[in-house]
Design an enzyme around this catalytic site. Structure first.
Site, PDB file in Angstrom:
ATOM      1  CD  GLU A 308      91.736 -18.144  14.501  1.00 41.91           C
ATOM      2  OE1 GLU A 308      90.484 -18.147  14.457  1.00 41.91           O
ATOM      3  OE2 GLU A 308      92.442 -17.500  13.720  1.00 41.91           O
ATOM      4  CG  HIS A 332      88.109 -23.413  10.417  1.00 40.94           C
ATOM      5  ND1 HIS A 332      88.445 -23.321   9.086  1.00 40.94           N
ATOM      6  CD2 HIS A 332      88.407 -22.207  10.959  1.00 40.94           C
ATOM      7  CE1 HIS A 332      88.917 -22.118   8.832  1.00 40.94           C
ATOM      8  NE2 HIS A 332      88.902 -21.416   9.957  1.00 40.94           N
ATOM      9  CD  GLU A 333      87.328 -21.459  14.553  1.00 39.15           C
ATOM     10  OE1 GLU A 333      88.408 -20.832  14.633  1.00 39.15           O
ATOM     11  OE2 GLU A 333      86.469 -21.189  13.690  1.00 39.15           O
ATOM     12  CG  HIS A 336      92.788 -21.182  12.904  1.00 41.02           C
ATOM     13  ND1 HIS A 336      93.524 -20.612  11.885  1.00 41.02           N
ATOM     14  CD2 HIS A 336      91.489 -20.898  12.626  1.00 41.02           C
ATOM     15  CE1 HIS A 336      92.690 -20.016  11.034  1.00 41.02           C
ATOM     16  NE2 HIS A 336      91.455 -20.182  11.452  1.00 41.02           N
ATOM     17  CD  GLU A 355      90.997 -18.000   8.718  1.00 41.33           C
ATOM     18  OE1 GLU A 355      90.566 -19.169   8.664  1.00 41.33           O
ATOM     19  OE2 GLU A 355      91.073 -17.362   9.780  1.00 41.33           O
ATOM     20  CG  ASP A 410      87.082  -6.812  11.133  1.00 42.35           C
ATOM     21  OD1 ASP A 410      88.122  -7.438  11.415  1.00 42.35           O
ATOM     22  OD2 ASP A 410      86.451  -6.133  11.971  1.00 42.35           O
ATOM     23  CE1 TYR A 418      88.158 -16.655   6.060  1.00 40.74           C
ATOM     24  CE2 TYR A 418      87.923 -18.726   7.223  1.00 40.74           C
ATOM     25  CZ  TYR A 418      88.003 -17.353   7.242  1.00 40.74           C
ATOM     26  OH  TYR A 418      87.940 -16.682   8.425  1.00 40.74           O
ATOM     27  NE  ARG A 592      78.728 -18.709  11.837  1.00 41.96           N
ATOM     28  CZ  ARG A 592      78.721 -19.991  11.495  1.00 41.96           C
ATOM     29  NH1 ARG A 592      77.776 -20.778  11.988  1.00 41.96           N
ATOM     30  NH2 ARG A 592      79.640 -20.481  10.689  1.00 41.96           N
ATOM     31  CE  LYS A 594      78.605 -19.679   6.831  1.00 39.43           C
ATOM     32  NZ  LYS A 594      79.226 -20.969   7.060  1.00 39.43           N
TER      33      LYS A 594
END
Ligand SMILES: [Zn+2]
Length: 641
Positions: A308, A332-333, A336, A355, A410, A418, A592, A594
C-alpha cells in the site's frame, strides 16, 4: 486515570503469557535500534544514482533530526547491509562538518545500529539563506551505498521482466527493510516527509510513493534525474521506489495505472473500476487525503500481493485474471489509505490495526462495487484460511496483539492479523450496528489521522467512543479475549456459508458419483466458487478423479493464478504427475510468497515431490525476491547446524 489502570491490567496479561522474558511494553518498537525518545527524524531527503551494473543505490540521505532530549549525544539509526562512506553535520549555510560514527552489533532480522556522535545541543536557531531551522533541528548528511543483497530491493534482469529488454528495480520496505536501502529510524512510530532526486539510466522510468516532479535531461553519464516529494508524514516502511520500462494509463483525473508496456492494456482493463473504488471508500470512511491514487503493476516476482505505498500501490500481476475476479486486492491496498497509511501501527505487535481494519474496509468496498454475494464468498474463504492457519499456529502467536520480540516481523503477516482482526470488527458491527460502527471508524480515522498508534490507544478510544453507545453490548472481558487471547471466541460472528451451498452440493454429488464430471455446473462459477470447490476436495481424492477434472477443465493450464495454485495442491496430494511440468512453470514464473509457499510445503511431503521441489527451487531462487527466498529456504533447504 483510565490509561494507567488499563496498562497495569495489560502487564498482568503479558506476564501471564508463556514467555519467560520481561513483560512486553506497549508502544515500544522492539524491531528498531533507533533512540526515538532522544532524537526524531522529521524529514528524509534522498539523492541517489541507480546502478543496475553494480545493483546498488549510491549517493546521500540528508536527515532533518529533531533533538528531543537536550543532553542526548548519540543518534542511533537503523541500517542493514549499508556501506557508509561518511557522515556530516550540514550547517544552514551548507558547510559540512564531519561526524564520527560506528556500527553496533548485528542482530538477527534487524541489521546493525548506526551510531553517530552528535555535537552538544546548539544555541537557539539562526535563520540563514532564507531557510529557517526549528529549534533543536539539525541536518545530518550520510554518504552511502546499498549492497546488491539489500533485503528491501529486488534487482531483476531483463529476462525477468515482461518486455525482456530492460532491467527492473523495485523496493518492498515493510516490515523492516527500508533500513537496507536508506539509513534512518526504521520504526513505524516515526513519521517523516521525504523528497528525492533519483538518477536512472536513460530509457528507464523512476516512480516513487510521492508526488512526481520534473524529469531532467540526460547528464554526461547518461543518467536522467527524477524528482519526488511526499508532503504528508509517513512511516519509513511506506517509502518506495521502482525503476523500469514503465508506462502510464489514466483511469480518471486522479487515478491511473503504471505498468510495463506489454501489460498496460490488460492492467487498465482489469482495474478500470479504480475511480469507483476510491469514491466508494470516501463515501464510507471519509475523504481520501493523499491527492492521487495510482497503482503500479510489478513483474511476477513481487513477494506480496500488493503493497500500500501511498499514492502508488505496488501490485502483483497475479491478480490480472481477465474478469476482475481478483480485484479485491486493489480494494485492500486502497483501503490502507485510511487504515495503515493514515492511522498506522506504532509497532509490529500492532500490525492487526493495519490489516484487520483493512480487510474489514476491503470487504465493504467489494460489497458496494460487486455485491453482497461476492463479499460473502470472500468472507467465507477468509475464515477457512484463518481456521487452517490457527490449526497450525503456536497459541502464543494467535493473539491480535502478538508478541513478536524474538521473531522476524515479516512472520507476523498471517491471517490472524488479517482475518481474525476483521472478525473482531465484524463482532463490533454485529453488536453496535453497521451505521454506528461506520460512524465510529470515520471519527477514529479523523482523530488519529497521520499518527502512529498502538493497540492500547485504540482500545482506549474504543472504550470512550463506541462502547458507551450501547452499554453492556460488549464486555471488557470480551475485548480482552479478542485482543490478548488465542484462537477465536465462541461468540465470534461468522459469515453464513450458504452462499456456497450450490458448489458444495455439486462437489458432494460428484464425489458420490451421482453427477458426472462434464455435468459440474462450472460455467457459472466465479473464481471464488472454484476455490471453494477445490479447497474442500478430500485429501485422499484418487488420482483418476483428479485426472478427470484436469481433462474436463484444463486446470493445469489455468491462467488464473489463484485457481491454478488451489488446483496444484490437489494434484500434488494425489501425485498426479501430468501436472508437474505446469507446477514447475508456475514456480519459476511467480514469486508471490502466498502462492508459492504452500506448493513447496506440499511437495516436500513425499520423496518424489521433494526432489521436484529442490530441482525447481535451485532454478527459481535467483529470481525470487529476498522475502520469498527467506521463507522457501526454511522449507526446501536442509537444516544446517
Ligand atoms: Zn494489507
Amino acid at each position: 486515570m483510565r490509561t494507567l489502570a488499563k496498562l497495569a491490567a495489560l502487564a498482568w496479561v503479558a506476564a501471564a503469557s508463556a514467555h519467560a522474558q520481561d513483560a512486553i511494553k506497549p508502544g515500544v518498537d522492539y524491531h528498531s535500534f533507533s533512540n526515538v525518545s532522544e532524537f526524531r527524524v522529521k524529514h528524509v531527503s534522498l539523492d541517489l544514482d541507480v546502478s543496475f551494473k553494480t545493483k546498488t543505490l549510491n549517493g546521500h540521505a540528508d536527515l532533518t533530526v529533531l533533538r528531543e532530549n537536550p543532553t542526548a549525544r548519540v543518534l542511533v539509526l537503523d541500517s542493514r547491509d549499508l556501506d557508509i562512506r561518511s557522515v556530516s553535520l550540514v550547517a544552514p549555510g551548507g558547510t559540512a562538518t564531519p561526524l564520527t560514527f560506528r556500527f553496533g552489533d548485528e542482530k538477527k532480522f534487524l541489521g546493525r545500529p548506526l551510531n553517530i556522535d552528535m555535537p552538544a545541543a546548539s544555541p537557539p536557531p539562526v535563520a540563514s539563506a532564507g531557510k529557517r531551522f526549528a529549534a533543536a533541528e539539525s541536518v545530518i548528511r550520510i554518504d552511502y551505498s546499498s549492497q546488491p543483497q539489500a533485503s528491501g530491493l529486488q534487482w531483476l534482469t531483463p529476462a525477468q521482466t515482461n518486455g525482456k529488454k530492460l532491467p527492473y528495480l523495485f523496493s518492498q520496505s515493510e516490515s523492516v527493510h527500508a533500513r537496507s536501502w536508506i539509513p534512518l529510524q526504521d520504526s513505524p512510530q516515526v513519521r517523516v516527509t521525504y523528497d528525492a532526486t533519483i538518477r536512472v539510466p536513460k530509457g528507464l522510468v523512476a516512480v516513487m510513493s510521492a508526488a512526481h516532479g520534473a524529469v531532467g535531461k540526460p547528464d554526461a553519464k547518461g543518467l536522467v534525474a527524477y524528482r519526488f516529494e511526499m508532503h504528508e508524514a509517513i512511516p519509513s516502511y511506506l517509502i518506495a521506489i521502482a525503476v523500469g520500462d514503465i508506462t502510464f494509463r489514466a483511469i480518471s483525473p486522479r487515478t491511473g495505472v503504471y505498468a510495463e508496456p506489454g501489460v498496460i492494456d490488460a492492467a487498465a482493463a482489469e482495474f478500470s473500476d479504480l475511480e469507483r473504488m476510491v469514491a466508494a471508500c470516501e463515501t464510507l470512511f471519509g475523504p481520501y487525503r493523499w491527492g492521487r491514487y495510482d497503482i503500479l503493476i510489478l513483474p511476477p516476482s513481487a513477494p506480496y500481493g500488493g503493497m500500500e505505498n501511498p499514492r502508488l500501490s505496488f501490485i502483483t500481476p497475479t491478480v490480472i485474471a481477465g474478469d476482475k475476479s481478483l480485484v479485491s486486492l486493489i480494494a485492500h491496498e486502497l483501503a490502507h489509505s485510511w487504515s495503515g497509511n493514515l492511522v498506522t501501527n506504532a509497532t509490529w505487535r500492532d500490525f492487526w490495526l493495519n490489516e484487520g481494519f483493512t480487510v474489514y474496509l476491503e470487504r465493504r468496498i467489494v460489497e458496494t462495487l460487486y455485491g453482497a454475494r461476492r463479499e460473502r464468498m470472500e468472507d467465507v474463504l477468509g475464515v477457512q484460511s484463518l481456521r487452517g492457519e490457527l490449526a497450525d499456529a503456536d497459541p502464543a502467536h494467535q493473539q491480535l496483539a502478538v508478541d513478536l520480540r524474538n521473531d522476524d516481523p515479516d512472520d507476523g503477516v498471517t491471517d490472524i492479523a488479517y482475518e481474525k482482526g476483521k472478525l473482531f470488527l465484524q463482532f463490533l458491527e454485529n453488536r453496535f450496528g453497521r451505521d454506528e460502527l461506520q460512524k465510529f471508524l470515520r471519527s477514529y480515522f479523523d482523530h488519529f489521522a497521520f499518527q502512529s498508534i498502538y493497540t492500547e490507544q485504540f482500545l482506549d478510544y474504543l472504550r470512550a467512543n463506541l462502547l458507551p453507545k450501547k452499554p453492556g453490548a460488549v464486555t471488557e472481558a470480551q475485548i480482552q479475549e479478542w485482543v490478548y487471547g488465542p484462537g477465536l471466541p465462541t461468540y465470534a460472528v461468522f459469515p453464513a456459508d450458504d452462499v456456497f451451498a450450490p458448489v458444495d452440493a455439486a462437489r458432494k454429488a460428484w464425489l458420490a458419483g451421482t453427477l458426472n464430471t462434464a455435468s459440474l455446473p462450472t460455467r457459472e462459477w466465479s473464481t471464488q466458487e472454484w476455490l471453494q470447490f477445490l479447497n474442500n476436495l478430500p485429501a485422499d481424492l484418487p488420482r483418476d478423479r483428479v485426472a478427470d477434472l484436469d481433462k474436463a477443465f484444463a486446470l493445469s493450464k489455468s491462467r488464473n493464478a489463484e485457481i491454478a495454485m488451489a488446483w496444484f495442491l490437489v494434484a500434488i496430494r494425489a501425485d498426479y504427475d501430468p501436472a508437474y511440468a505446469d507446477v514447475q512453470r508456475y514456480l519459476l514464473t511467480i514469486g508471490r510468497r502466498k502462492l508459492v509457499r504452500p506448493l513447496y510445503e506440499a511437495l516436500m511431503k513425499t520423496p518424489k515431490g521433494a526432489a521436484l521441489a529442490r530441482a525447481t527451487y535451485s532454478q527459481a531462487r535467483p529470481g525470487y525476491h529476498p522475502i520469498t527466498a527467506t521463507a522457501i529456504d526454511l522449507i526446501v533447504q536442509p537444516k544446517k547446524n
